[in-house]
Design a protein around this motif. Structure first.
Motif, mmCIF file in Angstrom:
data_model
loop_
_atom_site.group_PDB
_atom_site.id
_atom_site.type_symbol
_atom_site.label_atom_id
_atom_site.label_comp_id
_atom_site.label_asym_id
_atom_site.label_seq_id
_atom_site.Cartn_x
_atom_site.Cartn_y
_atom_site.Cartn_z
ATOM 1 N N SER B 17 9.921 -13.118 -2.492
ATOM 2 C CA SER B 17 10.158 -11.749 -2.023
ATOM 3 C C SER B 17 11.484 -11.226 -2.557
ATOM 4 C CB SER B 17 10.183 -11.708 -0.495
ATOM 5 O OG SER B 17 8.942 -12.097 0.016
ATOM 6 N N GLU B 18 12.490 -12.074 -2.525
ATOM 7 C CA GLU B 18 13.817 -11.671 -2.986
ATOM 8 C C GLU B 18 13.788 -11.318 -4.476
ATOM 9 O OE1 GLU B 18 16.805 -14.595 -1.995
ATOM 10 O OE2 GLU B 18 18.263 -13.547 -3.281
ATOM 11 N N GLN B 19 13.085 -12.138 -5.252
ATOM 12 C CA GLN B 19 12.966 -11.882 -6.692
ATOM 13 C C GLN B 19 12.233 -10.566 -6.949
ATOM 14 O OE1 GLN B 19 14.241 -13.689 -9.432
ATOM 15 N NE2 GLN B 19 15.428 -14.495 -7.714
ATOM 16 N N LEU B 20 11.172 -10.341 -6.158
ATOM 17 C CA LEU B 20 10.421 -9.096 -6.339
ATOM 18 C C LEU B 20 11.305 -7.894 -6.007
ATOM 19 C CD1 LEU B 20 6.944 -10.116 -4.855
ATOM 20 C CD2 LEU B 20 7.414 -9.465 -7.226
ATOM 21 N N GLN B 45 -0.920 -17.661 -0.998
ATOM 22 C CA GLN B 45 0.512 -17.515 -1.310
ATOM 23 C C GLN B 45 0.907 -16.035 -1.394
ATOM 24 O OE1 GLN B 45 0.243 -19.813 -4.888
ATOM 25 N NE2 GLN B 45 0.782 -21.750 -3.871
ATOM 26 N N ARG B 46 0.043 -15.214 -1.988
ATOM 27 C CA ARG B 46 0.358 -13.786 -2.091
ATOM 28 C C ARG B 46 0.414 -13.143 -0.707
ATOM 29 N NH1 ARG B 46 -3.764 -14.251 -5.758
ATOM 30 N NH2 ARG B 46 -5.078 -12.717 -4.703
ATOM 31 N N LYS B 47 -0.468 -13.622 0.177
ATOM 32 C CA LYS B 47 -0.482 -13.092 1.543
ATOM 33 C C LYS B 47 0.861 -13.377 2.239
ATOM 34 C CE LYS B 47 -3.640 -12.902 5.477
ATOM 35 N NZ LYS B 47 -3.407 -13.807 6.629
ATOM 36 N N LEU B 48 1.358 -14.590 2.086
ATOM 37 C CA LEU B 48 2.643 -14.956 2.686
ATOM 38 C C LEU B 48 3.789 -14.129 2.103
ATOM 39 C CD1 LEU B 48 2.415 -18.858 3.002
ATOM 40 C CD2 LEU B 48 2.514 -17.162 4.852
ATOM 41 N N ILE B 49 3.743 -13.919 0.790
ATOM 42 C CA ILE B 49 4.788 -13.102 0.151
ATOM 43 C C ILE B 49 4.751 -11.684 0.724
ATOM 44 C CG2 ILE B 49 5.542 -12.074 -2.035
ATOM 45 C CD1 ILE B 49 4.432 -14.579 -3.454
ATOM 46 N N HIS B 50 3.521 -11.165 0.817
ATOM 47 C CA HIS B 50 3.332 -9.804 1.349
ATOM 48 C C HIS B 50 3.954 -9.691 2.751
ATOM 49 C CE1 HIS B 50 0.205 -6.291 1.575
ATOM 50 N NE2 HIS B 50 1.414 -5.908 1.911
ATOM 51 N N GLU B 51 3.630 -10.664 3.615
ATOM 52 C CA GLU B 51 4.144 -10.644 5.000
ATOM 53 C C GLU B 51 5.663 -10.808 5.035
ATOM 54 O OE1 GLU B 51 0.058 -12.648 6.874
ATOM 55 O OE2 GLU B 51 1.929 -13.814 6.751
ATOM 56 N N THR B 52 6.147 -11.778 4.255
ATOM 57 C CA THR B 52 7.589 -12.049 4.253
ATOM 58 C C THR B 52 8.372 -10.844 3.753
ATOM 59 O OG1 THR B 52 7.025 -14.333 3.741
ATOM 60 C CG2 THR B 52 9.334 -13.726 3.501
ATOM 61 N N TYR B 53 7.847 -10.220 2.727
ATOM 62 C CA TYR B 53 8.515 -9.041 2.150
ATOM 63 C C TYR B 53 8.648 -7.929 3.204
ATOM 64 C CZ TYR B 53 9.659 -5.470 -1.366
ATOM 65 O OH TYR B 53 10.275 -4.499 -2.108
ATOM 66 N N ASP B 64 5.890 -0.367 -2.360
ATOM 67 C CA ASP B 64 6.959 -0.477 -3.355
ATOM 68 C C ASP B 64 6.385 -0.661 -4.763
ATOM 69 O OD1 ASP B 64 8.875 -0.062 -1.532
ATOM 70 O OD2 ASP B 64 9.662 -2.110 -1.473
ATOM 71 N N LEU B 65 5.343 -1.461 -4.884
ATOM 72 C CA LEU B 65 4.701 -1.640 -6.198
ATOM 73 C C LEU B 65 4.171 -0.296 -6.693
ATOM 74 C CD1 LEU B 65 2.727 -4.969 -5.551
ATOM 75 C CD2 LEU B 65 4.592 -4.674 -7.201
ATOM 76 N N ASP B 66 3.569 0.434 -5.775
ATOM 77 C CA ASP B 66 3.013 1.744 -6.074
ATOM 78 C C ASP B 66 4.104 2.694 -6.570
ATOM 79 O OD1 ASP B 66 0.855 3.628 -5.962
ATOM 80 O OD2 ASP B 66 1.813 4.491 -4.193
ATOM 81 N N LYS B 67 5.291 2.634 -5.956
ATOM 82 C CA LYS B 67 6.399 3.506 -6.346
ATOM 83 C C LYS B 67 6.948 3.128 -7.717
ATOM 84 C CE LYS B 67 8.872 3.269 -2.472
ATOM 85 N NZ LYS B 67 10.027 3.244 -1.577
ATOM 86 N N GLU B 68 7.033 1.827 -7.977
ATOM 87 C CA GLU B 68 7.728 1.360 -9.161
ATOM 88 C C GLU B 68 6.860 1.353 -10.427
ATOM 89 O OE1 GLU B 68 10.924 0.487 -9.421
ATOM 90 O OE2 GLU B 68 11.299 1.013 -7.320
ATOM 91 N N LEU B 69 5.549 1.163 -10.223
ATOM 92 C CA LEU B 69 4.688 0.956 -11.396
ATOM 93 C C LEU B 69 3.779 2.155 -11.608
ATOM 94 C CD1 LEU B 69 3.658 -2.699 -10.484
ATOM 95 C CD2 LEU B 69 5.699 -1.921 -11.708
#
Lengths: 314, 314
Positions: B17-20, B45-53, B64-69
């Motif tokens: 999450s921090e890297q993203l 793993q993606r689910k956990l990242i999503h929640e943690t983020y 955020d992905l939607d805003k940036e990309l």
């Protein structure tokens, strides 16, 4: 994609030979012991056993197997014990005999082996039968000869590179000849008998894309025409060998009385190559696992060795 | 059969999450970093990242992905980041929109997912869009509705057991209805929309054995008939999903201008399922490796994420 199972710890060829010798001795023959050894050794290991056995006992293992065993089980054990090249030579020879005469065997060996394996089969045939496989092909006649002679004679390029422009032009050529019903035209035969399998596959994909039908469908004009049937089988075995073998097995198993001659050939020649893939194709096409279909149609030691070669005797 | 590659040592969801978060900050966006993380994590793993983020930064990762990309790359990252059920819900919703309206998506999701995965997609769709997928199916019309409503509605038996007697009688039934051109007959639709995939496959094998043609050929009577095309695609996607997806990819890639909409959907929905098998089918049918075909037709970050999901970014 092979189905053969070899244990992680394999006894020495001397030990295996001694056990085989024991299996032949005394009252009756110990078939289970023979299966447990031979059906779980790869080609290189079987070769060493064969050599060690001869050196130790002064007799040929194949001759002893021939003496001790009989019928379908014997043929399965002998075919399997032979190395791939010697086995192909043996099969070609069988196919020239009056009772087992069969042009398909020659086609099958020429089409489904790699170029190098076909070359080795030719060497083995020459060494053992003092004539060439090409000579066998010449002893057929008519259109079948026109197809078999170059099919057997070509040392095909075995690589993956494909020329797409050539594929397009040759797809057009094939389509023209088929539209003219010139199924034995030399250009058509040249493409099928000399192009690499990858190139031929690309050509037939273009054919399908461009003309709306698979070539197999366009050649399905007369199911009684022996030449057309052989031509279709050639094309299938060159481009989709697992489908060719699936169909062979399907016909062999569904036949009233089972065609053990074909069944044994397919299992022994493919167990170290692609029998896994053929079995997947079989299950998809017949809704029955191949090992179960074979178990239902066979019995005794013959059944045991086939299942062992399928990796299903545990 | 998946193509997704996950490293043996995966950073914690907090580290990812921090890297993203870093990838989104500062001048421009670090697309390579986003790909290197998300395209190498499995659904759990993606689910956990999503929640943690969300917990860490109080913002939704997808927002955020939607805003940036943007454009094709954005859609690929968003579709991929979603879990399978949420992604299917997202795709169904897209397919109901005016500009991207497409009955095939509903068919594809209903036919190629397992019964349980289809059920989860329905739950996800209800939770997010406050209506049912069945309702979407009801909003089509005519024969297409007759096909889609039960196709989406059935919780199909997912097992391998097959009733051969039933397969024979239903093959006969299908053949009768097709001979009568009753392509929308309720009995025909019942068989196709309710039988297990294994049972349907057995039925279609019998059909092929008994009546000499694959059902697909017999339904190929009018290539402009939208319903018939959908029916054929349904049958193919139920019994040979890898061939259905191969054809989708072939059409998407060969199209002048590439159909990124379909390309992204197939790669993101199959990368964790059977993309390896689809790629093998693609190479066999097109004589070009799928990753090379995709690389030739795409560029930039969009190309990078597709190749990463194919396990080809090393």
């Amino acid at each position: 994609m092979a189905t053969l199972k070899v244990p992680s710890q394999v006894p020495s060829p001397a030990e295996d030979s001694e056990q085989l010798r024991k299996a032949f001795q005394g009252w009756g023959t110990n078939e289970d012991l023979i299966i447990s050894i031979l059906a779980h050794r790869n080609a290189a290991q079987r070769k060493l056993i064969h050599e060690t056995y001869s050196q130790t006992y002064g007799e040929d293992l194949l001759t002893d197997l021939d003496k001790e065993l009989s019928s379908d089980f014997e043929r399965a054990v002998v075919l399997w014990t032979l190395g791939p090249a010697e086995r192909d030579a043996f099969l070609v020879n069988e196919a020239t005999k009056r009772l087992t005469k069969n042009n398909w065997i020659l086609m099958e060996i020429a089409s489904t082996r790699s170029s190098l394996d076909l070359f080795k089969a030719k060497q083995a045939y020459q060494a053992r039968f003092k004539r060439s496989i090409e000579d066998v092909a010449y002893h057929t006649s008519g259109d079948i000869r026109k197809l078999l002679v170059p099919l057997v004679g070509t040392f095909r390029y075995d690589g993956d590179e494909v020329n797409m422009i050539l594929a397009k032009s040759e797809a057009k050529l094939l389509h023209e000849k088929i539209a003219e019903k010139a199924y034995n035209h030399e250009d058509l035969l040249r493409v099928i008998t000399t192009r690499s399998k990858a190139q031929l596959n690309a050509t037939l994909n273009h054919y399908n894309n461009e003309f709306g039908n698979e070539i197999d469908k366009d050649l399905e004009t007369d199911s009684d025409d022996e030449y057309l049937n052989l031509l279709r089988a050639t094309i299938k075995s060159l481009t989709y060998p697992e489908k060719y073998f699936e169909e062979l097995l399907r016909l062999a198993i569904n036949k009233t009385g089972t065609d053990e001659w074909a069944l044994t050939r397919v299992v022994t020649t493919r167990a170290e190559v692609d029998l896994q893939k053929i079995a997947e194709e079989y299950q998809k096409r017949n809704s029955v696992p191949l090992d179960r279909a074979i178990a239902n149609d066979t019995s005794g030691d013959y059944q045991k060795i086939l299942l062992a070669l399928m990796g299903r005797d545990d």
